[in-house]
Enzyme design. Sequence first.
Site, short mmCIF file in Angstrom:
data_model
loop_
_atom_site.label_atom_id
_atom_site.label_comp_id
_atom_site.label_asym_id
_atom_site.label_seq_id
_atom_site.Cartn_x
_atom_site.Cartn_y
_atom_site.Cartn_z
CB CYS A 35 23.37 -15.31 60.24
SG CYS A 35 22.18 -15.32 61.90
CB CYS A 62 29.69 -12.71 50.63
SG CYS A 62 29.78 -11.37 52.09
CB CYS A 106 32.31 -8.56 56.19
SG CYS A 106 30.86 -9.03 55.04
#
Lengths: 276, 395
Positions: A35, A62, A106
């Site tokens: 993912c 990220c 996130c």
Amino acid sequence: MWEYTDKVKEHFLHPKNIGEIENPDAVGDVGSIVCGDALRLYLRVDKDSGRIIDAKFQTFGCASAIASSSALTELIKGKNIDEALQITNQDIAEFLGGLPKEKMHCSVMGREALEAAVANYRGQPKVVEEEGRILCKCFNVTEEKIRKVAIENHITTVDEITDYTKAGGGCGECSGEIEAILRDIWSLKKPEKPAVQKKITNLQKIALIQEIIEREIRPGLQADSGDIELVDIDGNKVIVALRGMCTGCLMADVTIKGIQDKLKELVSEEIIVEAQ
Amino acid sequence: MDTIYFDNNATTNIAPEVLNEMLPYLREFYGNPSSMHTFGGQLHRKIEEARQKVAKLIGAEPEEIIFTSCGTESDNAAIMSAAESFPNKRHIVTSRVEHPAVLNFCKHLARKGYRVTYIPVTKHGQINMDELLKALDEDTLIVSLMYANNETGVIFPIAEIVDFLKEKGILLHTDAVQAVGKVPIDISKMPVDMLSLSGHKLHAPKGVGALYVRKGTRFHPYIIGGHQEHGRRAGTENVASIAALGKACELAGENLYKEMQYLKGLRDKIENALLKLCPNTIINGDTNNRLPNTTNISFEYVEGEAILLRLNEFGICASSGSACTSGSLEPSHVLRAMGVPATAIHGSIRFSLSRYNTEAEVDKVIEVMPAIIKELRQFSPFGRDKQKTDSLSKN
């Protein structure tokens, strides 16, 4: 290029609490390499007080995933388990001075890692993901998670669900089902104030006001050949312009008052509505 | 901090000679080339001069060049023209690794009732010829395949494909936006029917492109209005940018072979050094058939956006196929079509060079990259496990 806050950049370039804890008291694993992001949270918990004396993380992801993980560990360190569980994904985002909306997932991942670690600490089996029906096959998101995130973050649109959970962001096949779930959630109970009555960010407030005006207010006015337009939001002051038959209507003040009551109920007690 | 620009497949700087060429048309010569007076009308000559230069770079005749606003317009116009010219044929063939300018236009036509076949690629990103040949039938209107891939630099054997399609009477369009000016292209030896190119990929400004249409190929304009470009593309000509595109093509043609050697040298140096200095690193794409300026490297167990933002701290510009940089949540469709594993796809980084890059810049990348990868792998729950097993197996 993402617009990251300085705080996000700082926690990405110099993350706090990175690494492993040897023989941790709890580990929470969420996400997967497929993912594109994954987080492993380690906790050292004082047995007597239930206090989290150390928290570390490892994250594949990220910049905002790394920064969110760093923020999470900073937020929970020193708290006891029950206090830590009060921390929402919004708290993580706020700690970082906000995240781009496409990156809210996130912060959700941070919150999930915390839940997983606490479940692990309490000896509860790893369930969460397998339990519900997988709705988004591209990113393995369950219906349960979508419902939970929608309610916690006061989400009313499929796009927001995608920003917060990634669901619907792949092939898009499940977007109809997500829409049905959102309809189901918000038709049973009106979009209530966010469960924990605390600061929502300005952006969230603006989005919420726009949403309520679009969905709850304009249809009624339009039915009477009237309409309003949202002109500006300045702090708690909402400025609207009356359109159509509302223009010059003798009842305009009553209409404005009605809109104000609605926004007070659904957004914040402090909202004041004025006509332009 | 100086910028080290290794993202030339995204866009390039305007060459100084090109800028000089275009400036007069942004200043004193602002006339309309369609005007009857000399002040405007004289600009017509400049446009024709540019047309010759563009044609020369690809071995075409000047009248086969239509100026457009960008590569995307050229791609859209080529496919749309085919559809309008042969309304009875309803099947389009393209590949899974095309640029969105072709891919999404085909999806758009699919919604309008066209049948579209997306040809798969091999694990090296090379077109699957068997599948391509199988896909063709009497209903096939056009085959649109890119000349070189923007992400991996892989070059498709367009010349071979042309020969085959000619026998069947099927149109061939090639999106050569990444190839023109980087590798030699000779239309006279590779008779495609249409070819797209774009200015800003070869040191001309953004906002200008061209479509080559072979003489005798039926053409329907995509933008309809005035008589410009002989009625094949309406809209007042962007004279300054057209002049710039002409100059850029001239420059590219002059030094093509020397530049290819130069870029290949720099590219290979980066590639070899990073493969050596960073463990668990893979080159994506057919290294035998590739643009000399492009390398696409996967650093396994690290996420691309994180790498890019670390590089950004050193002023180094590159790009990634990771999901977080794509603007959607899906990672690169090109690398997925190639079957690159998930562990590698999110950590893919593309360096794309131009004649303005120097060896010192390459050395800077080689200097900073291994430490960035090492640190991010230490952050990662997967990287740590992997490095452990690696060091164990080495001992």
